[in-house]
Design an enzyme around this catalytic site. Structure first.
Site, PDB file in Angstrom:
ATOM      1  N   GLU A   1      28.950  -7.361  33.948  1.00  0.00           N
ATOM      2  CA  GLU A   1      29.446  -6.441  32.935  1.00  0.00           C
ATOM      3  C   GLU A   1      30.442  -5.444  33.543  1.00  0.00           C
ATOM      4  O   GLU A   1      30.204  -4.885  34.617  1.00  0.00           O
ATOM      5  CB  GLU A   1      28.247  -5.690  32.354  1.00  0.00           C
ATOM      6  CG  GLU A   1      28.563  -4.637  31.321  1.00  0.00           C
ATOM      7  CD  GLU A   1      27.312  -3.906  30.837  1.00  0.00           C
ATOM      8  OE1 GLU A   1      27.411  -3.189  29.841  1.00  0.00           O
ATOM      9  OE2 GLU A   1      26.234  -4.064  31.472  1.00  0.00           O
TER      10      GLU A   1
ATOM     11  N   LYS B   1      30.187  -5.854  22.930  1.00  0.00           N
ATOM     12  CA  LYS B   1      28.781  -5.451  23.047  1.00  0.00           C
ATOM     13  C   LYS B   1      28.342  -4.721  21.779  1.00  0.00           C
ATOM     14  O   LYS B   1      28.990  -3.776  21.328  1.00  0.00           O
ATOM     15  CB  LYS B   1      28.620  -4.543  24.269  1.00  0.00           C
ATOM     16  CG  LYS B   1      27.185  -4.177  24.631  1.00  0.00           C
ATOM     17  CD  LYS B   1      27.186  -3.397  25.945  1.00  0.00           C
ATOM     18  CE  LYS B   1      25.791  -3.065  26.438  1.00  0.00           C
ATOM     19  NZ  LYS B   1      25.822  -2.359  27.735  1.00  0.00           N
TER      20      LYS B   1
ATOM     21  N   CYS C   1      24.459  -7.359  28.447  1.00  0.00           N
ATOM     22  CA  CYS C   1      23.387  -6.470  28.905  1.00  0.00           C
ATOM     23  C   CYS C   1      22.394  -6.088  27.807  1.00  0.00           C
ATOM     24  O   CYS C   1      21.555  -6.893  27.420  1.00  0.00           O
ATOM     25  CB  CYS C   1      23.991  -5.234  29.563  1.00  0.00           C
ATOM     26  SG  CYS C   1      22.856  -4.401  30.719  1.00  0.00           S
TER      27      CYS C   1
END
Length: 554
Positions: free
Chosen positions: A58, A125, A161
């Site tokens: 990430e 994200k 994540c």
């Protein structure tokens, strides 16, 4: 750009796919250097491992966490130039890379697929975290849609994540046809983080009938340490591949895709003890902080006590003996045992070792202070002066030789203010800042299993700051076995004093400890940063006002 339907293989034999997990350490803010590392890594992965896909952590282009660097006006230009360099590099494998990407007026934490010089997939994200050490909502907008990209004939879903910890992103990608999920992470270490990750990914893979590649960052960034520990689970929830923690490298995984994308299992690494993992985290944190900030060496006060002994061992294991200097600074209250043990530790680790008495400096200060102190009794003032003289010596060596001063205070001491401002707190990095005293003892015993460097009596004798005759830590604090339990309940679990007493602890001890924690926030704000190893350290995790009227009884 993306595919939303399931793909059924019509071939007689399964489709083969080789994914290389690039578990690497990136420098925050060094976008050109990080871009060089990405390009070099992809070429290595192709040459050495014949990679079909190379997966990076990430936000690897900026490093993690970039914090307010994300607000710099030139950020977008620098990221765009980096992506153009990668696209122009004529790289054969597909690449999954983390970068901040602006779409319209909003900035997103993105996972990008680059293949044949083109961006073929862009995932934003969906759940930027805003708890513990995370502050992503300060910078990033929330994404919305799943993205499934066909790579080498395999439908691949992307997540970033936190998305894998929440309901929605994995489920939506699976519903859109993904048979393999690539989850890129910058997930920091804490004591039982890897076990929690495993339980989560096992469940997500099994419930959604998808294989999951969990790729994590490795390395230290200020107080955070990223432990890697990348892994692959198959669609039935079986762990097929696990990468060693705290180890940079390229790790290939082969998949066979027919109805499912099945990873070919590899031997799993041996389980490490908690002490071994914490020790590795401390070594990683020290090594990266010193090296990334350009320090040539480190210096620390070696007292003959357990905290400085463990700190010295960590420093040598992180940097090598040639870059570590230990200084014993005795006073009239320093025992012969402490002098002998400090010398023994320095000799065992073969570091430069000096002995500088603070007695002459102390006498000079007291002569100057004789008139204003006339008619008063000795108290902690004289004790603190000893610590501050030691701090002056260490900072002088730091200034003259460009060495970073490592302080040696542990979490238990930081919590209750059992430390001296501008004395033993003077320095640039506190190795044990988030390590409770009881764990320090366990780390000492663990390190001695690697090679004997800490004398047994350092571990077994009662801890003492040796700032007064026959002084022991337990003269003014509960025993560390009790203290650390109270601190865990109050600092890390946020229980009130009454609730801690209800757990079976003595009210006098609890109220004294809670009061000490509360009144020493001002000290902790002035303490050097140090490696975070628990779920709630003194730093980004815990932000209490210094001036406040809150009462902690209930």
């Amino acid at each position: 750009m993306s595919s939303s339907g399931s793909r059924t293989s019509l071939n007689a034999s399964p489709q083969k796919l080789r994914v290389v997990m690039a578990q690497q350490d990136f420098l925050v803010g060094d976008i050109p250097g990080n871009t060089d590392l990405v390009i070099e890594t992809v070429r290595r992965a192709e040459q050495e491992h014949q990679a079909d896909i190379v997966v990076f952590p990430e936000l690897c282009l900026t490093g993690y966490p970039p914090e307010d660097l994300l607000l710099r006006p030139s950020l977008d230009l620098r990221v765009r130039e980096a992506l153009e360099r990668i696209q122009d590099a004529q790289l054969a494998p597909a690449i999954v890379i983390g970068a901040p990407v602006r779409d319209g007026a909003l900035l997103y934490n993105a996972a990008l697929v680059i293949e044949n010089g083109q961006v073929t997939g862009r995932y934003f994200k969906r759940y930027p975290p805003n708890y513990q050490v995370f502050d992503e909502k300060r910078y990033f907008a929330e994404g919305w849609d799943p993205v499934v990209v066909e790579i080498r004939g395999v439908p691949v879903g992307l997540t970033v994540c936190e998305d894998i910890w929440r309901e929605g992103p994995v489920e939506d990608a699976a519903a859109a046809g993904a048979r393999l999920i690539l989850n890129i992470n910058a997930s920091p270490f804490d004591l039982d983080k890897q076990e929690r990750r495993k339980a989560l990914i096992e469940r997500k893979a099994r419930e959604n009938l998808v294989s999951i590649v969990y790729l994590n960052l490795v390395g230290g960034q200020d107080e955070l340490v990223f432990d890697g520990g990348s892994m692959v689970y198959d669609h039935s929830g079986e762990l097929a591949v696990e990468v060693p923690q705290f180890a940079e490298g390229l790790y290939p995984v082969d998949f066979l895709y027919e109805h499912h994308c099945q990873p070919i299992s590899q031997p799993l690494p041996e389980a490490q003890s908690l002490e071994a993992k914490v020790y590795s985290a401390l070594v990683t944190g020290v090594r990266d902080y010193v090296n990334k900030n350009g320090f040539k060496s480190v210096v620390l006060g070696l007292s003959g006590g357990i905290d400085s002994a463990v700190t010295l061992a960590v420093a040598v294991d992180a940097l090598g003996k040639e870059r570590v200097r230990a200084v014993m600074m005795p006073f009239r209250y320093t025992s012969s045992m402490s002098l002998e043990d400090a010398e023994s530790e320095a000799n065992a680790l073969d570091v430069q070792y000096d002995v500088f008495s603070i007695e002459p400096m102390y006498d000079a200060f007291m002569a100057t202070l004789e008139k204003p102190f006339e008619g008063t009794r000795p108290d902690t003032t004289e004790e603190n002066l000893q610590a501050r003289l030691r701090g002056v010596l260490l900072m002088s060596l730091s200034n003259k030789f460009g060495s970073l001063v490592l302080t040696t205070g542990n979490k238990s001491e930081m919590a209750v203010g059992y430390s001296t401002l501008y004395g033993d707190m003077a320095g640039g990095f506190d190795v044990l800042k988030d390590v409770p005293k009881t764990l320090v003892f366990r780390l000492a015993r663990y390190r001695n299993t690697v090679s004997p460097v800490i004398p047994e009596r350092v571990i077994t004798r009662p801890p003492s700051a040796e700032l007064a005759p026959d002084q022991k830590d337990e003269d003014s604090l509960p025993g560390y076995d009790v203290l650390d339990q109270i601190l865990n309940l109050y600092v890390e679990r946020d229980l009130s004093a009454d609730a801690i007493v209800a757990e079976g602890f003595d009210r006098v001890d609890v109220e004294r400890v809670v009061r000490l924690v509360d009144i020493n926030e001002y000290k902790r704000r002035q303490a050097p940063i140090g490696v975070r190893i628990t779920e709630r350290g003194f730093g980004k995790d815990r932000r209490y006002p210094i001036t406040n009227g809150w009462k902690s009884g209930k």
